[in-house]
Motif scaffolding. Structure first.
Motif, PDB file in Angstrom:
ATOM      1  N   SER A 180     -10.230   7.989 -52.178  1.00 28.47           N
ATOM      2  CA  SER A 180      -9.912   8.088 -50.289  1.00 28.47           C
ATOM      3  C   SER A 180     -11.566   8.335 -49.855  1.00 28.47           C
ATOM      4  CB  SER A 180      -8.923   9.280 -50.625  1.00 28.47           C
ATOM      5  OG  SER A 180      -8.128   8.769 -51.779  1.00 28.47           O
ATOM      6  N   ASP A 181     -11.019   8.410 -48.679  1.00 22.88           N
ATOM      7  CA  ASP A 181     -12.315   8.151 -47.798  1.00 22.88           C
ATOM      8  C   ASP A 181     -12.099  10.055 -47.556  1.00 22.88           C
ATOM      9  OD1 ASP A 181     -11.728   5.384 -45.796  1.00 22.88           O
ATOM     10  OD2 ASP A 181     -13.131   5.792 -47.615  1.00 22.88           O
ATOM     11  N   ARG A 187      -6.245  10.704 -48.522  1.00 23.60           N
ATOM     12  CA  ARG A 187      -6.187  10.287 -47.691  1.00 23.60           C
ATOM     13  C   ARG A 187      -6.938   8.465 -48.005  1.00 23.60           C
ATOM     14  NH1 ARG A 187      -4.655   9.551 -41.895  1.00 23.60           N
ATOM     15  NH2 ARG A 187      -4.584   7.091 -41.413  1.00 23.60           N
ATOM     16  N   PRO A 188      -6.347   7.720 -48.175  1.00 18.77           N
ATOM     17  CA  PRO A 188      -7.504   6.491 -48.214  1.00 18.77           C
ATOM     18  C   PRO A 188      -8.651   5.893 -46.946  1.00 18.77           C
ATOM     19  CG  PRO A 188      -5.220   6.710 -49.662  1.00 18.77           C
ATOM     20  CD  PRO A 188      -5.100   7.421 -48.116  1.00 18.77           C
ATOM     21  N   ASP A 189      -7.488   6.208 -45.963  1.00 19.24           N
ATOM     22  CA  ASP A 189      -8.685   5.496 -45.123  1.00 19.24           C
ATOM     23  C   ASP A 189      -8.755   6.072 -44.064  1.00 19.24           C
ATOM     24  OD1 ASP A 189      -5.348   3.555 -43.728  1.00 19.24           O
ATOM     25  OD2 ASP A 189      -6.092   6.040 -44.108  1.00 19.24           O
TER      26      ASP A 189
END
Length: 134
Positions: A31-32, A99-101
């Motif tokens: 995740s970013d 949150r991945p993106d």
């Protein structure tokens, strides 16, 4: 299925310390943006610390700056929150989120601010209780 599992909560006296952990089944690493939120009795859940994992930038709510430290271990896919100088008002359920993106602006809280950034996060743990007595 994403699983985020918090641990490390407990009951401590004011001035004490705790280290919370969040094991992420790979989602902490991928995740970013990952972070910690808390919800005190009768209050809304608020963001307190996030980390933008591509470059390690960290963001903190004013209420915890200087006392809380967020970090992550990619090899273990684990997120940490070191909490020092605990106060009774820190009593809450603490959640980790991912949150991945999400880019750095969103990870910092975006236009809403970090404390109101709950809507930015896709994945949540079940929470761990922290109780601070005076």
């Amino acid at each position: 299925q994403v699983q985020l599992v918090e641990s490390g909560g407990g009951s401590v006296q004011a001035g004490g310390s705790l280290r919370l952990s969040c094991a992420g089944s790979g989602y902490i690493t991928s995740s970013d943006c990952v972070g910690w939120f808390r919800q005190a009795p009768g209050r809304e859940r608020e963001g307190i610390a996030t980390i933008y994992t591509p470059d390690g930038r960290t963001f903190y709510a004013d209420s915890v700056k200087g006392r809380f430290t967020i970090s992550h271990d990619n090899a273990k896919s684990t997120l940490y929150l070191q909490i020092n100088s605990l106060k009774p008002e820190d009593t809450a359920i603490y959640y980790c989120a991912a949150r991945p993106d999400l880019g750095p602006f969103g990870c910092s809280g975006g236009y809403s601010g970090l404390t109101r950034s709950e809507h930015e996060f896709s994945y949540w743990g079940q929470g761990t209780q922290v109780t601070v007595s005076s």
